[in-house]
Design a protein around this motif. Structure first.
Motif, PDB file in Angstrom:
ATOM      1  N   THR A 165      -0.195   0.179   6.839  1.00  0.00           N
ATOM      2  CA  THR A 165       0.142   0.257   8.258  1.00  0.00           C
ATOM      3  C   THR A 165       1.655   0.251   8.453  1.00  0.00           C
ATOM      4  O   THR A 165       2.212   1.033   9.254  1.00  0.00           O
ATOM      5  CB  THR A 165      -0.483  -0.916   9.023  1.00  0.00           C
ATOM      6  OG1 THR A 165      -1.909  -0.896   8.838  1.00  0.00           O
ATOM      7  CG2 THR A 165      -0.153  -0.843  10.495  1.00  0.00           C
ATOM      8  N   GLU A 166       2.335  -0.612   7.723  1.00  0.00           N
ATOM      9  CA  GLU A 166       3.803  -0.661   7.799  1.00  0.00           C
ATOM     10  C   GLU A 166       4.403   0.663   7.367  1.00  0.00           C
ATOM     11  O   GLU A 166       5.333   1.192   7.996  1.00  0.00           O
ATOM     12  CB  GLU A 166       4.336  -1.799   6.935  1.00  0.00           C
ATOM     13  CG  GLU A 166       5.847  -1.944   6.979  1.00  0.00           C
ATOM     14  CD  GLU A 166       6.358  -3.054   6.055  1.00  0.00           C
ATOM     15  OE1 GLU A 166       7.599  -3.201   5.961  1.00  0.00           O
ATOM     16  OE2 GLU A 166       5.533  -3.755   5.431  1.00  0.00           O
ATOM     17  N   GLY A 167       3.849   1.213   6.274  1.00  0.00           N
ATOM     18  CA  GLY A 167       4.354   2.489   5.785  1.00  0.00           C
ATOM     19  C   GLY A 167       4.198   3.588   6.810  1.00  0.00           C
ATOM     20  O   GLY A 167       5.108   4.414   7.004  1.00  0.00           O
ATOM     21  N   ARG A 168       3.052   3.620   7.499  1.00  0.00           N
ATOM     22  CA  ARG A 168       2.823   4.643   8.504  1.00  0.00           C
ATOM     23  C   ARG A 168       3.767   4.476   9.697  1.00  0.00           C
ATOM     24  O   ARG A 168       4.149   5.460  10.345  1.00  0.00           O
ATOM     25  CB  ARG A 168       1.367   4.606   8.958  1.00  0.00           C
ATOM     26  CG  ARG A 168       0.366   4.984   7.880  1.00  0.00           C
ATOM     27  CD  ARG A 168      -0.978   5.264   8.489  1.00  0.00           C
ATOM     28  NE  ARG A 168      -0.930   6.520   9.257  1.00  0.00           N
ATOM     29  CZ  ARG A 168      -1.876   6.863  10.141  1.00  0.00           C
ATOM     30  NH1 ARG A 168      -2.879   6.046  10.417  1.00  0.00           N
ATOM     31  NH2 ARG A 168      -1.789   8.010  10.792  1.00  0.00           N
ATOM     32  N   THR A 169       4.163   3.230   9.953  1.00  0.00           N
ATOM     33  CA  THR A 169       5.120   2.990  11.050  1.00  0.00           C
ATOM     34  C   THR A 169       6.449   3.664  10.749  1.00  0.00           C
ATOM     35  O   THR A 169       7.052   4.312  11.619  1.00  0.00           O
ATOM     36  CB  THR A 169       5.328   1.483  11.250  1.00  0.00           C
ATOM     37  OG1 THR A 169       4.060   0.872  11.571  1.00  0.00           O
ATOM     38  CG2 THR A 169       6.334   1.222  12.362  1.00  0.00           C
ATOM     39  N   TYR A 170       6.926   3.534   9.511  1.00  0.00           N
ATOM     40  CA  TYR A 170       8.191   4.171   9.127  1.00  0.00           C
ATOM     41  C   TYR A 170       8.070   5.685   9.199  1.00  0.00           C
ATOM     42  O   TYR A 170       9.006   6.378   9.635  1.00  0.00           O
ATOM     43  CB  TYR A 170       8.589   3.741   7.720  1.00  0.00           C
ATOM     44  CG  TYR A 170       8.803   2.251   7.580  1.00  0.00           C
ATOM     45  CD1 TYR A 170       9.489   1.519   8.540  1.00  0.00           C
ATOM     46  CD2 TYR A 170       8.287   1.563   6.484  1.00  0.00           C
ATOM     47  CE1 TYR A 170       9.666   0.152   8.416  1.00  0.00           C
ATOM     48  CE2 TYR A 170       8.476   0.201   6.335  1.00  0.00           C
ATOM     49  CZ  TYR A 170       9.162  -0.507   7.310  1.00  0.00           C
ATOM     50  OH  TYR A 170       9.329  -1.867   7.180  1.00  0.00           O
ATOM     51  N   LEU A 171       6.921   6.196   8.794  1.00  0.00           N
ATOM     52  CA  LEU A 171       6.730   7.641   8.827  1.00  0.00           C
ATOM     53  C   LEU A 171       6.623   8.158  10.259  1.00  0.00           C
ATOM     54  O   LEU A 171       7.040   9.300  10.544  1.00  0.00           O
ATOM     55  CB  LEU A 171       5.481   8.017   8.023  1.00  0.00           C
ATOM     56  CG  LEU A 171       5.606   7.762   6.510  1.00  0.00           C
ATOM     57  CD1 LEU A 171       4.263   7.962   5.828  1.00  0.00           C
ATOM     58  CD2 LEU A 171       6.676   8.642   5.887  1.00  0.00           C
TER      59      LEU A 171
ATOM     60  N   VAL B  81       2.504  11.884   2.821  1.00  0.00           N
ATOM     61  CA  VAL B  81       2.318  10.463   2.524  1.00  0.00           C
ATOM     62  C   VAL B  81       1.546   9.778   3.646  1.00  0.00           C
ATOM     63  O   VAL B  81       0.686   8.913   3.401  1.00  0.00           O
ATOM     64  CB  VAL B  81       3.697   9.778   2.312  1.00  0.00           C
ATOM     65  CG1 VAL B  81       3.528   8.265   2.162  1.00  0.00           C
ATOM     66  CG2 VAL B  81       4.399  10.363   1.108  1.00  0.00           C
ATOM     67  N   ASP B  82       1.824  10.180   4.887  1.00  0.00           N
ATOM     68  CA  ASP B  82       1.142   9.566   6.025  1.00  0.00           C
ATOM     69  C   ASP B  82      -0.365   9.830   5.944  1.00  0.00           C
ATOM     70  O   ASP B  82      -1.196   8.949   6.236  1.00  0.00           O
ATOM     71  CB  ASP B  82       1.713  10.122   7.324  1.00  0.00           C
ATOM     72  CG  ASP B  82       1.118   9.445   8.547  1.00  0.00           C
ATOM     73  OD1 ASP B  82       1.208   8.199   8.635  1.00  0.00           O
ATOM     74  OD2 ASP B  82       0.587  10.154   9.416  1.00  0.00           O
ATOM     75  N   LYS B  83      -0.755  11.041   5.590  1.00  0.00           N
ATOM     76  CA  LYS B  83      -2.163  11.368   5.441  1.00  0.00           C
ATOM     77  C   LYS B  83      -2.815  10.517   4.356  1.00  0.00           C
ATOM     78  O   LYS B  83      -3.950  10.023   4.509  1.00  0.00           O
ATOM     79  CB  LYS B  83      -2.328  12.849   5.095  1.00  0.00           C
ATOM     80  CG  LYS B  83      -2.036  13.796   6.247  1.00  0.00           C
ATOM     81  CD  LYS B  83      -2.260  15.231   5.828  1.00  0.00           C
ATOM     82  CE  LYS B  83      -1.966  16.188   6.987  1.00  0.00           C
ATOM     83  NZ  LYS B  83      -2.198  17.614   6.597  1.00  0.00           N
TER      84      LYS B  83
ATOM     85  N   LYS C   3      -5.750   7.698   4.910  1.00  0.00           N
ATOM     86  CA  LYS C   3      -6.999   7.775   4.159  1.00  0.00           C
ATOM     87  C   LYS C   3      -7.287   6.470   3.432  1.00  0.00           C
ATOM     88  O   LYS C   3      -8.459   6.057   3.306  1.00  0.00           O
ATOM     89  CB  LYS C   3      -6.915   8.934   3.174  1.00  0.00           C
ATOM     90  CG  LYS C   3      -8.163   9.106   2.321  1.00  0.00           C
ATOM     91  CD  LYS C   3      -7.987  10.279   1.363  1.00  0.00           C
ATOM     92  CE  LYS C   3      -9.215  10.459   0.479  1.00  0.00           C
ATOM     93  NZ  LYS C   3      -9.062  11.590  -0.464  1.00  0.00           N
ATOM     94  N   ASP C   4      -6.220   5.809   2.950  1.00  0.00           N
ATOM     95  CA  ASP C   4      -6.394   4.592   2.152  1.00  0.00           C
ATOM     96  C   ASP C   4      -6.596   3.341   3.000  1.00  0.00           C
ATOM     97  O   ASP C   4      -6.815   2.253   2.454  1.00  0.00           O
ATOM     98  CB  ASP C   4      -5.184   4.386   1.233  1.00  0.00           C
ATOM     99  CG  ASP C   4      -5.101   5.456   0.162  1.00  0.00           C
ATOM    100  OD1 ASP C   4      -6.131   6.092  -0.123  1.00  0.00           O
ATOM    101  OD2 ASP C   4      -3.979   5.656  -0.372  1.00  0.00           O
ATOM    102  N   LEU C   5      -6.449   3.457   4.303  1.00  0.00           N
ATOM    103  CA  LEU C   5      -6.568   2.271   5.142  1.00  0.00           C
ATOM    104  C   LEU C   5      -7.905   1.580   4.963  1.00  0.00           C
ATOM    105  O   LEU C   5      -8.007   0.337   5.061  1.00  0.00           O
ATOM    106  CB  LEU C   5      -6.368   2.649   6.615  1.00  0.00           C
ATOM    107  CG  LEU C   5      -4.903   2.814   7.066  1.00  0.00           C
ATOM    108  CD1 LEU C   5      -4.843   3.324   8.494  1.00  0.00           C
ATOM    109  CD2 LEU C   5      -4.150   1.488   6.937  1.00  0.00           C
TER     110      LEU C   5
ATOM    111  N   CYS D  25      -4.950  -0.611   0.205  1.00  0.00           N
ATOM    112  CA  CYS D  25      -4.239  -1.065   1.390  1.00  0.00           C
ATOM    113  C   CYS D  25      -4.650  -2.482   1.732  1.00  0.00           C
ATOM    114  O   CYS D  25      -5.801  -2.732   2.136  1.00  0.00           O
ATOM    115  CB  CYS D  25      -4.542  -0.146   2.574  1.00  0.00           C
ATOM    116  SG  CYS D  25      -3.824   1.493   2.423  1.00  0.00           S
ATOM    117  N   ALA D  26      -3.725  -3.391   1.576  1.00  0.00           N
ATOM    118  CA  ALA D  26      -4.031  -4.789   1.931  1.00  0.00           C
ATOM    119  C   ALA D  26      -3.882  -4.994   3.414  1.00  0.00           C
ATOM    120  O   ALA D  26      -4.418  -5.940   3.993  1.00  0.00           O
ATOM    121  CB  ALA D  26      -3.097  -5.724   1.186  1.00  0.00           C
TER     122      ALA D  26
END
Length: 264
Positions: free
Chosen positions: A223-229, A248-250, A254-256, A262-263
């Motif tokens: 989730t944090e990573g997607r925020t940066y993207l 990377v966002d996709k 998908k891994d959520l 994804c923790a």
């Protein structure tokens, strides 16, 4: 009779002798007088010559004295000129010496600074008075030779000492890269976020958001990573890493649902 005749004869002989001697004496006196007169003329001539010589000598002495005085005055003038010239030369020499001493001191200072910089570059360690350019070069040198901890320290010092320098945002970004290479993901994210927050106009701000997302992915913080993207997509739509960021966002999306990837 005989006696009278005898007396008469004796008297005549005496007179005759005296007269003859007187004439001879008169001749001698006359001759001596002539010689004396001649000697007197000679002496008069010599005296006259001596007087002439003395007069000429006196005139010569007076003229020589005047010439000597003129020579002395001329010599005094020459000495005065020489003294003035010597003073001028001494002043010029002193000025030249002062200028040379100043030049030598400034040159020595520059040489000392240059030697310190050379030693600094050779050692790879910054000095107490390193310039921002020196710090950048040393940090880059450490980074390229994989001395990442040294690079982090140097970049950190550059930013803290010269926060407004043109290289400051680059230093923060490459500090994040050094942390990434050490797999210190939390500190890497902190550095990348600092680039975006403190230097949003930097050409590396979009790259920083992209690599922050990758670091979050390594920590399984999807989730944090997607925020940066998302910030990368909205703030820097023309970014050179926009396409990679989308991919990377996709993957993160998908891994959520996969707890192993994804923790959060």
């Amino acid at each position: 009779m005989k006696l009278a005749i005898l007396c008469c004869l004796l008297t005549g002989c005496f007179w005759a002798t005296t007269k003859s001697e007187g004439e001879a004496l008169r001749k001698d006196v006359t001759s001596l007088q002539g010689r004396l007169d001649a000697k007197e003329k000679v002496l008069d001539g010599q005296i006259s010559q001596l007087k002439t010589v003395l007069d000429d000598s006196s005139k010569l002495l007076k003229r020589n004295s005047a010439d000597l005085g003129a020579d002395v005055d001329g010599l005094r003038g020459d000495v005065s000129k020489a003294t003035g010239l010597t003073t001028a030369i001494n002043n010029s020499f002193n000025d030249l010496k002062t200028a040379f001493d100043t030049y030598r001191k400034s040159t020595d200072a520059r040489m000392d600074a240059l030697e310190q910089r050379v030693s600094q570059m050779e050692s790879g360690k910054p000095s107490a008075n390193s310039s921002p350019d020196d710090l950048w070069k040393l940090g880059t040198q450490a980074f390229e030779t994989q001395r990442y901890n040294d690079a982090i320290d140097i970049y950190k010092r550059l930013v803290q000492t010269y926060p407004t320098h043109v290289r400051a945002p680059d230093a923060v970004y490459f500090k994040g890269q050094a942390f990434s290479n050490l797999k210190d993901w939390d500190h890497a994210i902190g550095a990348y976020r600092a680039v975006y927050q403190s230097y949003p106009e930097s050409p590396l701000a979009d790259d920083a958001l992209y690599f922050a997302a990758l670091a979050a992915q390594e920590l399984k913080n999807c989730t944090e990573g997607r925020t940066y993207l998302d910030l990368l997509r909205t703030k820097y739509p023309k970014s050179n890493v926009a396409k990679e960021g989308g991919a990377v966002d996709k993957a993160l999306k998908k891994d959520l649902s996969n707890k192993a990837k994804c923790a959060a």
